[in-house]
Design an enzyme around this catalytic site. Structure first.
Site, PDB file in Angstrom:
ATOM      1  N   SER A   1     -56.246  -4.591  52.343  1.00  0.00           N
ATOM      2  CA  SER A   1     -55.428  -3.726  53.193  1.00  0.00           C
ATOM      3  C   SER A   1     -56.244  -2.484  53.542  1.00  0.00           C
ATOM      4  CB  SER A   1     -54.161  -3.307  52.457  1.00  0.00           C
ATOM      5  OG  SER A   1     -54.511  -2.347  51.475  1.00  0.00           O
ATOM      6  N   LYS A   2     -55.672  -1.662  54.399  1.00  0.00           N
ATOM      7  CA  LYS A   2     -56.356  -0.436  54.826  1.00  0.00           C
ATOM      8  C   LYS A   2     -56.761   0.407  53.627  1.00  0.00           C
ATOM      9  CE  LYS A   2     -55.937   1.113  59.396  1.00  0.00           C
ATOM     10  NZ  LYS A   2     -54.950   0.997  60.406  1.00  0.00           N
ATOM     11  N   ARG A   3     -55.846   0.483  52.664  1.00  0.00           N
ATOM     12  CA  ARG A   3     -56.112   1.329  51.496  1.00  0.00           C
ATOM     13  C   ARG A   3     -57.299   0.816  50.672  1.00  0.00           C
ATOM     14  NH1 ARG A   3     -51.678   2.092  47.318  1.00  0.00           N
ATOM     15  NH2 ARG A   3     -51.662  -0.078  47.896  1.00  0.00           N
ATOM     16  N   ASP A   4     -57.499  -0.501  50.698  1.00  0.00           N
ATOM     17  CA  ASP A   4     -58.607  -1.071  49.916  1.00  0.00           C
ATOM     18  C   ASP A   4     -59.948  -0.901  50.611  1.00  0.00           C
ATOM     19  OD1 ASP A   4     -56.817  -2.348  48.051  1.00  0.00           O
ATOM     20  OD2 ASP A   4     -56.411  -3.811  49.624  1.00  0.00           O
ATOM     21  N   GLY A   5     -59.916  -0.646  51.895  1.00  0.00           N
ATOM     22  CA  GLY A   5     -61.197  -0.521  52.596  1.00  0.00           C
ATOM     23  C   GLY A   5     -61.250  -1.308  53.889  1.00  0.00           C
TER      24      GLY A   5
END
Ligand code: GLU
Length: 462
Positions: A239-243
């Site tokens: 996801s966006k938060r993971d990169g």
């Protein structure tokens, strides 16, 4: 000749999943002395933006991945697609379908109620009557309704699909004449001479449809490599938060192109247990046959580790150049070699390196309370004074070693341990306990600034 491609839809920024398949395609073309071409799939006027196309091109430029030849824009190829649609109509391999939206909905609902797969029922396949009025027909391709379609995949092996499970006469041109995704991809891959398609396995379900198009047009089918997705540490889709963010955000975070590309090549591909790959090695060693069959795991620690490696091994000239993007201009700094040598092993990112440099070259305006408490005990001020006097009296102060000798002299004369001078001097010079070697710091900032920082600390802390 091997011709590969990257075919992004400019609906958003280039994210690292896309960049990874672009890199694989690039490497495979380069390894074979072939071509890597870029095609912007900008047919969806509502969702595409020029800004996104520009962002994609900018990311490629930053990473030094150059596409061969002109960039192809699907939005400029309507006539080409129209020609092939007409050809299929003329050959009876495609037909006009006049079904209304309402009819389509009714068909879907009935199929769902009967627990059947929703699919077009072919009602206009052999239609010969008078078409209903007021309907702009869509064009459907005659897809095989039985038998199997085999995708020969270089990563996953042969994957067989049963036509009756997945196909129907799908739409290749909408009522307004605009061609659909699976149609234009097949036409373009053929016309652009692409013979090896490396893309994410989220596209695998499209491949049988594209094969139907290739076969209808009598085109050669390229070799396919469907690359498994990148997962986060929890085994979920990134996801966006993971990169899974904009590639250019990696530049902002201080990653180097070398580290990012090295990181990506190892996501889903390996060569023994080697971790560090130069661009030359990647080009020499990459082979899509070695792409892993299972999803790969994104790890920020790994990326940081690689980035630290590349920063540490980069020439100071190159670092100086890169640091200008992070507000650090060292071009005319006479001690930049010492400065960068002292700090480049300590940073995981260029942002951190820039911060470390700032901390060294800026006169401290405050002192960390804990560090002061620890360092300014006993006769710390007296020791600083003694050292300050030595600096002031010294004539030749250039190298870290010159300062080191002065520290040694104070230690010997006052019969103290090194820590007794090191700690207060560190606080005086940097305002805190951490940082690089003090002799290097003083050589970098020079005699006057060293004296100034010592005097400031004595005034503030005595
Ligand atoms: N345009 C598609 C996408 O951005 C890729 C098409 C392909 O690789 O075949 O997802």
């Amino acid at each position: 000749m091997v011709v590969t491609r990257f075919a992004p839809s400019p609906t958003g920024y280039l994210h690292i999943g896309g960049l990874r398949t672009a890199l694989f395609s690039y490497l495979w073309a380069k390894k074979n002395g072939g071509k890597f071409v870029l095609r912007i799939e900008d047919t969806d006027k509502a969702r595409n933006s020029e800004a996104a196309t520009e962002a994609i091109l900018k990311a490629f430029e930053w990473l030094g991945l150059e596409a061969d030849g002109e960039i192809t824009y699907q939005s400029q190829r309507d006539e080409i697609y129209a020609k092939y649609i007409t050809q299929l109509l003329d050959e009876g391999k495609a037909y006009k379908c006049y079904m209304s939206k309402e009819e389509l909905t009714t068909l879907r609902e009935t199929q769902m109620a009967n627990k059947e797969r929703t699919r077009y029922d072919g009602r206009y396949r052999d239609f010969e009557g008078t078409p209903p009025e007021g309907i702009e027909p869509v064009i459907r391709i005659k897809a095989p309704l039985s038998g199997e379609i085999v995708v020969k995949d270089g990563v996953k092996g042969d994957i067989s699909f049963q036509a009756e499970d997945i196909l129907d006469d799908f739409v290749i041109a909408r009522g307004d004449g605009s061609p659909t995704y699976n149609f234009v991809v097949a036409v373009d891959d053929y016309l652009m001479g692409i013979n090896e398609v490396i893309r994410g396995d989220d596209h695998l379900s499209n491949t049988p449809k594209q094969i139907v198009v290739y076969e209808a047009l009598g085109f050669n089918i390229p070799a396919f490599y469907h690359v498994p997705m990148i997962h986060n540490a929890q085994g979920k889709k990134l996801s966006k938060r993971d990169g899974a963010t904009d590639v250019m955000a990696y530049k902002e975070m201080g990653y180097t192109p070398e580290a990012l590309l090295n990181f990506l090549v190892r996501l889903g591909w390996s060569h023994g247990d080697q971790e560090i790959f130069s661009m030359e090695e990647m080009q020499r060693l990459f082979d899509p046959k070695d792409i892993n069959k299972s999803a790969s795991i994104y790890s920020t620690e790994k990326l940081d580790w690689l980035n630290a490696h590349y920063i540490k091994n980069m020439s100071n000239t190159e670092l100086t150049e890169l640091l200008t993007s992070y507000d650090i201009v060292l071009t005319s700094h006479d001690k930049k070699e010492i400065l960068l040598d002292a700090l480049k092993e300590r940073a995981k990112t260029l942002v951190q390196l820039a911060q470390l440099i700032k901390e060294v070259i800026t006169t401290p305006s405050e002192y960390d309370a804990k560090a002061v408490k620890k360092a300014f005990k006993g006769n710390a001020i007296e020791i600083l004074n003694a050292f300050g006097a030595k600096v002031s009296a010294a004539e030749e102060l250039k190298l870290p070693h010159d300062y080191h000798l002065l520290m040694e002299a104070v230690v010997n004369e006052m019969e103290i341990g090194f820590g007794k001078i090191g700690n207060p001097l560190r606080v005086a010079l940097l305002g805190k306990m951490s940082g690089p070697g003090l002799d290097a710091v003083m050589a970098i900032i020079g005699k006057e600034e060293t004296m100034l920082r010592i005097a400031n600390a004595i005034t503030a802390l005595q």
